[in-house]
Motif scaffolding. Sequence first.
Motif, PDB file in Angstrom:
ATOM      1  N   PRO A  38       0.826  -1.214   0.000  1.00  0.00           N
ATOM      2  CA  PRO A  38       0.000   0.000   0.000  1.00  0.00           C
ATOM      3  C   PRO A  38       0.860   1.264   0.000  1.00  0.00           C
ATOM      4  O   PRO A  38       2.019   1.268   0.439  1.00  0.00           O
ATOM      5  CB  PRO A  38      -0.793  -0.120   1.300  1.00  0.00           C
ATOM      6  N   LYS A  39       0.270   2.340  -0.468  1.00  0.00           N
ATOM      7  CA  LYS A  39       0.921   3.652  -0.489  1.00  0.00           C
ATOM      8  C   LYS A  39      -0.076   4.669   0.048  1.00  0.00           C
ATOM      9  O   LYS A  39      -1.189   4.797  -0.485  1.00  0.00           O
ATOM     10  CB  LYS A  39       1.349   4.014  -1.911  1.00  0.00           C
ATOM     11  N   VAL A  40       0.299   5.343   1.142  1.00  0.00           N
ATOM     12  CA  VAL A  40      -0.624   6.226   1.856  1.00  0.00           C
ATOM     13  C   VAL A  40       0.001   7.613   1.977  1.00  0.00           C
ATOM     14  O   VAL A  40       1.214   7.732   2.194  1.00  0.00           O
ATOM     15  CB  VAL A  40      -0.936   5.679   3.269  1.00  0.00           C
ATOM     16  N   ALA A  41      -0.812   8.645   1.852  1.00  0.00           N
ATOM     17  CA  ALA A  41      -0.351  10.017   2.091  1.00  0.00           C
ATOM     18  C   ALA A  41      -1.213  10.637   3.174  1.00  0.00           C
ATOM     19  O   ALA A  41      -2.425  10.373   3.258  1.00  0.00           O
ATOM     20  CB  ALA A  41      -0.421  10.845   0.816  1.00  0.00           C
ATOM     21  N   GLY A  42      -0.620  11.442   4.017  1.00  0.00           N
ATOM     22  CA  GLY A  42      -1.388  12.103   5.071  1.00  0.00           C
ATOM     23  C   GLY A  42      -0.591  13.227   5.710  1.00  0.00           C
ATOM     24  O   GLY A  42       0.623  13.359   5.492  1.00  0.00           O
ATOM     25  N   ILE A  43      -1.272  14.030   6.482  1.00  0.00           N
ATOM     26  CA  ILE A  43      -0.615  15.114   7.218  1.00  0.00           C
ATOM     27  C   ILE A  43      -0.402  14.656   8.657  1.00  0.00           C
ATOM     28  O   ILE A  43      -1.278  14.016   9.256  1.00  0.00           O
ATOM     29  CB  ILE A  43      -1.436  16.423   7.156  1.00  0.00           C
ATOM     30  N   ILE A  44       0.779  14.945   9.195  1.00  0.00           N
ATOM     31  CA  ILE A  44       1.115  14.524  10.557  1.00  0.00           C
ATOM     32  C   ILE A  44       0.332  15.396  11.547  1.00  0.00           C
ATOM     33  O   ILE A  44       0.495  16.613  11.580  1.00  0.00           O
ATOM     34  CB  ILE A  44       2.620  14.687  10.841  1.00  0.00           C
ATOM     35  N   ILE A  45      -0.521  14.777  12.375  1.00  0.00           N
ATOM     36  CA  ILE A  45      -1.286  15.534  13.371  1.00  0.00           C
ATOM     37  C   ILE A  45      -0.845  15.220  14.799  1.00  0.00           C
ATOM     38  O   ILE A  45      -1.296  15.872  15.750  1.00  0.00           O
ATOM     39  CB  ILE A  45      -2.800  15.284  13.220  1.00  0.00           C
ATOM     40  N   GLY A  46       0.032  14.242  14.963  1.00  0.00           N
ATOM     41  CA  GLY A  46       0.550  13.897  16.294  1.00  0.00           C
ATOM     42  C   GLY A  46       1.826  13.101  16.150  1.00  0.00           C
ATOM     43  O   GLY A  46       2.022  12.391  15.155  1.00  0.00           O
ATOM     44  N   LYS A  47       2.724  13.212  17.148  1.00  0.00           N
ATOM     45  CA  LYS A  47       4.016  12.519  17.062  1.00  0.00           C
ATOM     46  C   LYS A  47       4.577  12.360  18.465  1.00  0.00           C
ATOM     47  O   LYS A  47       4.449  13.256  19.302  1.00  0.00           O
ATOM     48  CB  LYS A  47       4.965  13.340  16.188  1.00  0.00           C
ATOM     49  N   THR A  48       5.205  11.219  18.737  1.00  0.00           N
ATOM     50  CA  THR A  48       5.776  10.959  20.064  1.00  0.00           C
ATOM     51  C   THR A  48       7.295  10.952  19.995  1.00  0.00           C
ATOM     52  O   THR A  48       7.892  10.889  18.917  1.00  0.00           O
ATOM     53  CB  THR A  48       5.296   9.610  20.633  1.00  0.00           C
ATOM     54  N   ASP A  49       7.930  10.996  21.150  1.00  0.00           N
ATOM     55  CA  ASP A  49       9.385  10.933  21.241  1.00  0.00           C
ATOM     56  C   ASP A  49       9.894   9.533  20.909  1.00  0.00           C
ATOM     57  O   ASP A  49       9.175   8.537  21.054  1.00  0.00           O
ATOM     58  CB  ASP A  49       9.846  11.286  22.658  1.00  0.00           C
ATOM     59  N   VAL A  50      11.156   9.464  20.504  1.00  0.00           N
ATOM     60  CA  VAL A  50      11.819   8.177  20.290  1.00  0.00           C
ATOM     61  C   VAL A  50      12.076   7.512  21.644  1.00  0.00           C
ATOM     62  O   VAL A  50      12.518   8.158  22.598  1.00  0.00           O
ATOM     63  CB  VAL A  50      13.155   8.364  19.537  1.00  0.00           C
ATOM     64  N   LYS A  51      11.785   6.222  21.712  1.00  0.00           N
ATOM     65  CA  LYS A  51      12.049   5.436  22.923  1.00  0.00           C
ATOM     66  C   LYS A  51      12.828   4.185  22.539  1.00  0.00           C
ATOM     67  O   LYS A  51      12.786   3.756  21.385  1.00  0.00           O
ATOM     68  CB  LYS A  51      10.738   5.052  23.611  1.00  0.00           C
ATOM     69  N   SER A  52      13.514   3.595  23.511  1.00  0.00           N
ATOM     70  CA  SER A  52      14.269   2.366  23.241  1.00  0.00           C
ATOM     71  C   SER A  52      13.892   1.282  24.236  1.00  0.00           C
ATOM     72  O   SER A  52      13.498   1.571  25.372  1.00  0.00           O
ATOM     73  CB  SER A  52      15.772   2.641  23.317  1.00  0.00           C
TER      74      SER A  52
END
Length: 482
Positions: A38-52
């Motif tokens: 699949p190929k999807v396009a969208g606008i980023i409305i939320g994002k979290t920090d990188v975790k390990s």
Amino acid sequence: MSQFVLQSLNGIKPNWNNKMAAQTYIAISELHPNFSHPKVAGIIIGKTDVKSFPDRKNFGTDRFTFGFTIKDSPDFFINVAAWGNDGYINGLSSSFSIGDCVTIENPLVASKDLEKGDRFCPTTPSLYRLLVTEAHSQVFLCADMDTINRLLPLIHLPVKDSRDFYSLGDIVANGQQLDGTVINILAAVKLIGEPKQFTTSDGRKGQRLEVKLFDDSVSSFPLVCWDREAIQLVQTWIPKETVLFIADAKISFDSFRSGMAATVNSKTIITVNPDTREASLLFSYAKEVSESGALDQDEKPDDLLVDSIFDVYTVSQLKQKAQETPEAFFGITYSFISKLDLDSSVSKVIRKRCSRCKFQVTEDAQSCTNQLCPGRDQALSATTGFDLLVDFTDHTGTLHACPLRSPVAEKTLGCTTDGFISLTDDERTAMKWKFLLERCKIYVKVLPSTKMRTGIRGVVVACSLADPGEVKQHMSALLKCL
């Protein structure tokens, strides 16, 4: 579309009749695990920090992850989780931010698992989530202008019903009944604090930023951010010109403030300057109250936790630093309370103030008498609290007329306003002498003031009787520095 949203979009209007499929993208609403590549396009409305996390398959190594949420139509959005090694995940995370339009090629479409990780992600209308890995997937900024123009307006559409929110007045009125709940909030940005860095007891580094919100019912309400991504978003806002729809903010009772506070967490989605009627009305109010100057009469709120104030000063050192530093600063002083008029008339100890502009009003007032108050033509909304001016003194001098107000005063005295009113004169005098001429540990905010003869003012942010051993330790250290 409301005027302030149109300005932010430079006049761009969406055409939802153009199908995303016309650009070979699959719409989020049509995604299914059976799709191949699949190929999807969208606008980023939320994002979290990188975790390990420790890699259970490769002992001694870590796996890295972060999440983001994309939207491609007014009603559909989906969570995306990226997994991989340190270099891939940190590189991918730094390549886009909230508000960017991205294309995702060949993600894995998986069913949501609300018993595991998905319960910590934003609530979405999709039954699925997307998984991105270095070996199989690609994520890059969208370059097709038709798609970008179609997606950009979505950033101003709340992910929840635009009428489903609490006003700040509702939150304050419900008080601790809302403790621990997750709700939606519509409010304007009043003040953005400075990011504060800290290190936990186990050596982990963290950050914290506090925003003060307001609406037509409450003049100042705290919103706390702990994640770097949220803090970066906050720093793009313009105080008094930004309206927020905050979906799924966590509400909790702050024992230090003796009041409620909101926190941004991994489930929270913040819509900036929403394209809704309710937000447009609040934007107009925010502009009016800002131009009137009424907001500036409110005490500038402290975005600093008492636990993060460490610097100890004598009174003379506080005065000297205030002369050298034009900005407000915080400190601790071990001083004697030399003035505390608790046995004055109740009207001088407890005062009533307009909730909107903090102007003092009489007990029987029906409306605010401040000509600049935005609610002067409305029924009075007022709060009642301790409103004391205290002096504190040490061997180097005295700082006069320092405000000690609720809720700090209630915590210091161990008494509510209602409890204080019910005390006898002798009981009030006894309470006064519990602190008067006693050495106290006073957390103070010192700031310039044209109203004070000395040109500075101290505001008490916390106060308690001092521990003698602690006093001896710190005063010895101060004397060595002299």
